[in-house]
Enzyme design. Structure first.
Site, PDB file in Angstrom:
ATOM      1  N   GLY A  72      37.367  39.036  99.115  1.00  8.36           N
ATOM      2  CA  GLY A  72      37.973  37.931  99.579  1.00  8.36           C
ATOM      3  C   GLY A  72      36.810  36.796  99.915  1.00  8.36           C
ATOM      4  O   GLY A  72      35.870  36.827  99.432  1.00  8.36           O
ATOM      5  N   HIS A 114      35.460  32.509  95.758  1.00  6.37           N
ATOM      6  CA  HIS A 114      34.598  31.421  95.317  1.00  6.37           C
ATOM      7  C   HIS A 114      34.782  31.389  93.719  1.00  6.37           C
ATOM      8  O   HIS A 114      35.134  32.312  93.032  1.00  6.37           O
ATOM      9  CB  HIS A 114      33.312  31.106  95.886  1.00  6.37           C
ATOM     10  CG  HIS A 114      32.516  32.514  95.612  1.00  6.37           C
ATOM     11  ND1 HIS A 114      31.998  32.938  94.539  1.00  6.37           N
ATOM     12  CD2 HIS A 114      32.012  33.269  96.702  1.00  6.37           C
ATOM     13  CE1 HIS A 114      31.466  34.129  94.731  1.00  6.37           C
ATOM     14  NE2 HIS A 114      31.422  34.154  96.006  1.00  6.37           N
ATOM     15  N   HIS A 138      33.705  34.776  91.942  1.00  5.48           N
ATOM     16  CA  HIS A 138      35.133  35.594  91.902  1.00  5.48           C
ATOM     17  C   HIS A 138      36.169  35.174  90.761  1.00  5.48           C
ATOM     18  O   HIS A 138      36.646  35.924  89.951  1.00  5.48           O
ATOM     19  CB  HIS A 138      35.676  35.621  93.186  1.00  5.48           C
ATOM     20  CG  HIS A 138      35.098  35.949  94.425  1.00  5.48           C
ATOM     21  ND1 HIS A 138      34.723  35.341  95.409  1.00  5.48           N
ATOM     22  CD2 HIS A 138      34.589  37.394  94.690  1.00  5.48           C
ATOM     23  CE1 HIS A 138      34.259  36.161  96.372  1.00  5.48           C
ATOM     24  NE2 HIS A 138      34.001  37.234  95.733  1.00  5.48           N
ATOM     25  N   ASP A 154      25.133  40.934  92.048  1.00  8.15           N
ATOM     26  CA  ASP A 154      25.085  42.230  92.880  1.00  8.15           C
ATOM     27  C   ASP A 154      24.603  43.153  91.882  1.00  8.15           C
ATOM     28  O   ASP A 154      25.207  44.227  91.481  1.00  8.15           O
ATOM     29  CB  ASP A 154      26.304  42.586  93.554  1.00  8.15           C
ATOM     30  CG  ASP A 154      26.487  41.487  94.788  1.00  8.15           C
ATOM     31  OD1 ASP A 154      26.203  41.527  95.685  1.00  8.15           O
ATOM     32  OD2 ASP A 154      27.520  40.814  94.345  1.00  8.15           O
ATOM     33  N   ARG A 178      29.122  34.618 101.933  1.00  8.81           N
ATOM     34  CA  ARG A 178      28.289  34.478 102.814  1.00  8.81           C
ATOM     35  C   ARG A 178      27.555  33.241 103.242  1.00  8.81           C
ATOM     36  O   ARG A 178      26.639  33.064 104.119  1.00  8.81           O
ATOM     37  CB  ARG A 178      27.201  35.891 103.100  1.00  8.81           C
ATOM     38  CG  ARG A 178      27.915  36.947 103.255  1.00  8.81           C
ATOM     39  CD  ARG A 178      26.940  38.201 103.332  1.00  8.81           C
ATOM     40  NE  ARG A 178      27.546  39.303 103.998  1.00  8.81           N
ATOM     41  CZ  ARG A 178      27.666  40.392 103.308  1.00  8.81           C
ATOM     42  NH1 ARG A 178      27.566  40.495 102.260  1.00  8.81           N
ATOM     43  NH2 ARG A 178      28.110  41.738 104.034  1.00  8.81           N
TER      44      ARG A 178
END
Ligand code: AMP
Length: 278
Positions: free
Chosen positions: A26, A29, A32, A145, A182
């Site tokens: 969630g 941004h 995603h 990632d 983050r």
């Protein structure tokens, strides 16, 4: 049991539709959303999930303060015409008595795994569960990632899961900082300083066009990162084999230049893939 999602997926599969799946935590941004767009272009139905997975957070990490904004997320997903959003509660995913963990050995211990010991086992466990619930033909993950994509691809192969893992490019802010939920933790000065990470990674990838060794490139990477006064810690920084995630002392055809640093108290990761031609 997440019956409704599971039954819905089964119905789609019975009518011959393909499901593309984008698992997220969630606070969505553009990174995603790029995965959702890609999934839409390649599948009949797109399922996104939002689940802040407690199993992948270590003690003292940011589970309790992780940014959550379901209303805004819903707006963004609606705008993209996402077919289904799956937002399970903790007890749905980990009911009383839950006792199973997936461990992708070796790969999970390298890079970020050295600093987040149970992280990738938490990721692999939840992704496996989500795959079983959503039953996608394809699942979409970001290169940002990178280690996560390697761990999941290994799990899919080792456990004969019938899912194609699709890895999508990292989406960046205009100054190069990789988008991340983050990033909101960064104060104004730290936000500016955070740009050092991508700057360092991209200058190092350019070094590889000329004569250089992985050691020289790593030295330059460390120099650039250390030169930023707000970088309080360099957890790792170097040149790695993208298949094994081990540091290399001779270039391969594809080389992963990756780093994890702290700017103020905020942990940032990023990577670039660099080709090497003799
Ligand atoms: P998260 O919500 O952080 O767990 O991320 C969900 C998915 O979005 C993962 O596959 C991430 O790799 C991917 N993702 C996160 N940030 C970016 C980005 N800046 N560009 C592309 N994909 C991303």
């Amino acid at each position: 049991m997440p019956r409704v999602m599971q039954e819905t997926s089964k119905r789609y599969l019975h009518t011959g539709k393909t499901i593309g799946f984008v698992p997220t935590m969630g606070a969505l941004h553009e990174g995603h959303l790029s995965l959702i767009r890609r999934a839409k272009s390649e599948n009949d139905i797109v399922v996104a999930s939002i689940f802040v997975n407690p199993l992948q957070f270590g003690a003292g990490e940011d589970l309790d303060i992780y940014p959550r904004d379901l209303e805004k997320d819903l707006d963004k997903l609606r705008e993209l015409d996402t077919n289904i959003l799956f937002v399970p509660g903790d007890k749905i995913i980990y009911p009383e008595g839950f006792a199973t963990r997936i461990a992708v050995e070796r790969l999970s211990d390298r890079l970020c795994g050295r600093f987040r010991p149970d992280h990738f086992s938490g990721v692999a466990t939840v992704v496996c569960k989500l795959f079983n619930i959503v039953k996608p033909a394809r699942a979409y993950f970001g290169q940002k990632d990178f280690q996560q994509t390697v761990v999941i691809s290994r799990m899919v192969e080792d456990l004969n899961m019938d899912v194609e893992v699709v890895i999508c490019p990292t989406v960046r802010e205009s100054d190069g900082l990789a988008m991340s939920s983050r990033n909101v933790y960064l104060g104004a000065k730290e936000r500016l300083a955070a740009t050092v990470l991508y700057k360092a990674l991209s200058s190092c990838s350019q070094m590889m066009a000329g004569p250089s060794t992985p050691n020289e490139v790593k030295k330059k990477l460390l120099e650039m990162l250390s030169a930023e006064p707000l970088v309080s810690e360099i957890q790792y920084a170097g040149i790695y084999d993208p298949a094994t995630l081990l540091e290399i002392d001779e270039f391969k055809q594809r080389n992963l230049i990756a780093a994890a640093i702290k700017v103020g108290g905020v942990r940032l990761i990023d990577n670039v893939m660099a080709e090497y031609h003799k």
